[in-house]
Design a protein around this motif. Sequence first.
Motif, mmCIF file in Angstrom:
data_model
loop_
_atom_site.group_PDB
_atom_site.id
_atom_site.type_symbol
_atom_site.label_atom_id
_atom_site.label_comp_id
_atom_site.label_asym_id
_atom_site.label_seq_id
_atom_site.Cartn_x
_atom_site.Cartn_y
_atom_site.Cartn_z
ATOM 1 N N ARG A 1 0.846 -1.184 0.000
ATOM 2 C CA ARG A 1 0.000 0.000 0.000
ATOM 3 C C ARG A 1 0.887 1.241 0.000
ATOM 4 O O ARG A 1 1.856 1.325 0.762
ATOM 5 N N GLU A 2 0.552 2.211 -0.854
ATOM 6 C CA GLU A 2 1.373 3.411 -0.963
ATOM 7 C C GLU A 2 0.519 4.658 -0.788
ATOM 8 O O GLU A 2 -0.650 4.679 -1.174
ATOM 9 N N ILE A 3 1.126 5.687 -0.241
ATOM 10 C CA ILE A 3 0.392 6.924 -0.070
ATOM 11 C C ILE A 3 0.284 7.657 -1.402
ATOM 12 O O ILE A 3 1.221 7.669 -2.200
ATOM 13 N N VAL A 4 -0.879 8.223 -1.655
ATOM 14 C CA VAL A 4 -1.119 8.973 -2.883
ATOM 15 C C VAL A 4 -1.066 10.469 -2.599
ATOM 16 O O VAL A 4 -0.407 11.229 -3.310
ATOM 17 N N ALA A 5 -1.756 10.887 -1.549
ATOM 18 C CA ALA A 5 -1.806 12.303 -1.200
ATOM 19 C C ALA A 5 -2.227 12.450 0.250
ATOM 20 O O ALA A 5 -2.944 11.590 0.778
ATOM 21 N N GLY A 6 -1.785 13.548 0.860
ATOM 22 C CA GLY A 6 -2.163 13.837 2.225
ATOM 23 C C GLY A 6 -2.543 15.292 2.365
ATOM 24 O O GLY A 6 -2.088 16.146 1.589
ATOM 25 N N ILE A 7 -3.377 15.577 3.361
ATOM 26 C CA ILE A 7 -3.773 16.958 3.637
ATOM 27 C C ILE A 7 -3.820 17.151 5.139
ATOM 28 O O ILE A 7 -4.481 16.397 5.865
ATOM 29 N N GLY A 8 -3.092 18.147 5.603
ATOM 30 C CA GLY A 8 -3.021 18.402 7.022
ATOM 31 C C GLY A 8 -4.229 19.145 7.550
ATOM 32 O O GLY A 8 -5.075 19.618 6.789
ATOM 33 N N ALA A 9 -4.286 19.246 8.859
ATOM 34 C CA ALA A 9 -5.374 19.980 9.502
ATOM 35 C C ALA A 9 -5.362 21.451 9.095
ATOM 36 O O ALA A 9 -6.409 22.105 9.097
ATOM 37 N N GLU A 10 -4.189 21.951 8.723
ATOM 38 C CA GLU A 10 -4.040 23.333 8.254
ATOM 39 C C GLU A 10 -4.177 23.450 6.746
ATOM 40 O O GLU A 10 -3.879 24.489 6.174
ATOM 41 N N PHE A 11 -4.614 22.351 6.114
ATOM 42 C CA PHE A 11 -4.878 22.298 4.673
ATOM 43 C C PHE A 11 -3.629 22.264 3.807
ATOM 44 O O PHE A 11 -3.725 22.419 2.590
ATOM 45 N N SER A 12 -2.468 22.055 4.399
ATOM 46 C CA SER A 12 -1.285 21.835 3.575
ATOM 47 C C SER A 12 -1.404 20.472 2.908
ATOM 48 O O SER A 12 -1.961 19.533 3.486
ATOM 49 N N THR A 13 -0.871 20.360 1.687
ATOM 50 C CA THR A 13 -1.029 19.120 0.934
ATOM 51 C C THR A 13 0.313 18.571 0.493
ATOM 52 O O THR A 13 1.300 19.312 0.367
ATOM 53 N N ASN A 14 0.345 17.276 0.251
ATOM 54 C CA ASN A 14 1.520 16.649 -0.336
ATOM 55 C C ASN A 14 1.055 15.504 -1.214
ATOM 56 O O ASN A 14 -0.001 14.912 -0.980
ATOM 57 N N TYR A 15 1.847 15.219 -2.254
ATOM 58 C CA TYR A 15 1.486 14.208 -3.255
ATOM 59 C C TYR A 15 2.690 13.360 -3.598
ATOM 60 O O TYR A 15 3.823 13.841 -3.575
ATOM 61 N N ARG A 16 2.415 12.110 -3.979
ATOM 62 C CA ARG A 16 3.512 11.323 -4.535
ATOM 63 C C ARG A 16 3.791 11.868 -5.928
ATOM 64 O O ARG A 16 2.889 12.387 -6.603
ATOM 65 N N ASP A 17 5.031 11.750 -6.358
ATOM 66 C CA ASP A 17 5.453 12.394 -7.597
ATOM 67 C C ASP A 17 4.622 11.970 -8.806
ATOM 68 O O ASP A 17 4.330 12.783 -9.684
ATOM 69 N N SER A 18 4.224 10.719 -8.853
ATOM 70 C CA SER A 18 3.546 10.199 -10.043
ATOM 71 C C SER A 18 2.132 10.767 -10.232
ATOM 72 O O SER A 18 1.565 10.628 -11.320
ATOM 73 N N VAL A 19 1.577 11.392 -9.198
ATOM 74 C CA VAL A 19 0.213 11.932 -9.326
ATOM 75 C C VAL A 19 0.178 13.447 -9.224
ATOM 76 O O VAL A 19 -0.871 14.062 -9.436
#
Length: 116
Positions: free
Chosen positions: A45-63
Amino acid sequence: QLRLVESGGGSVHAGESLKLSCAASGGTISNRVMAWYRQAGESQREIVAGIGAEFSTNYRDSVRDRFTISRDNTENMVYLQMTDLKPEDTGVYYCNAGYTSASAVWGQGTQVTVSS
């Protein structure tokens, strides 16, 4: 106890779009980091994207530049807008609260299948 239920998966052709939704109940997501993971077959299982409580986001490079994660704390919802889908995006997509911490919560998953 927080419960997560995903919806919106399906079968599409390459280049098309899907929007996944995650409905939370039994608690608030407003102070929690939320994420989408995916698992293809027997792969890890791999992470695709995340969003913090402060609405900051992060994505895996492929998406990055194709997927957008968002949250609506008033509705207790998390979304994943997926565009320009590729066959390698195929998998079961899981909504997650808390990443892989000991208190993490997972949904049951929704299948996304992208054909070429």
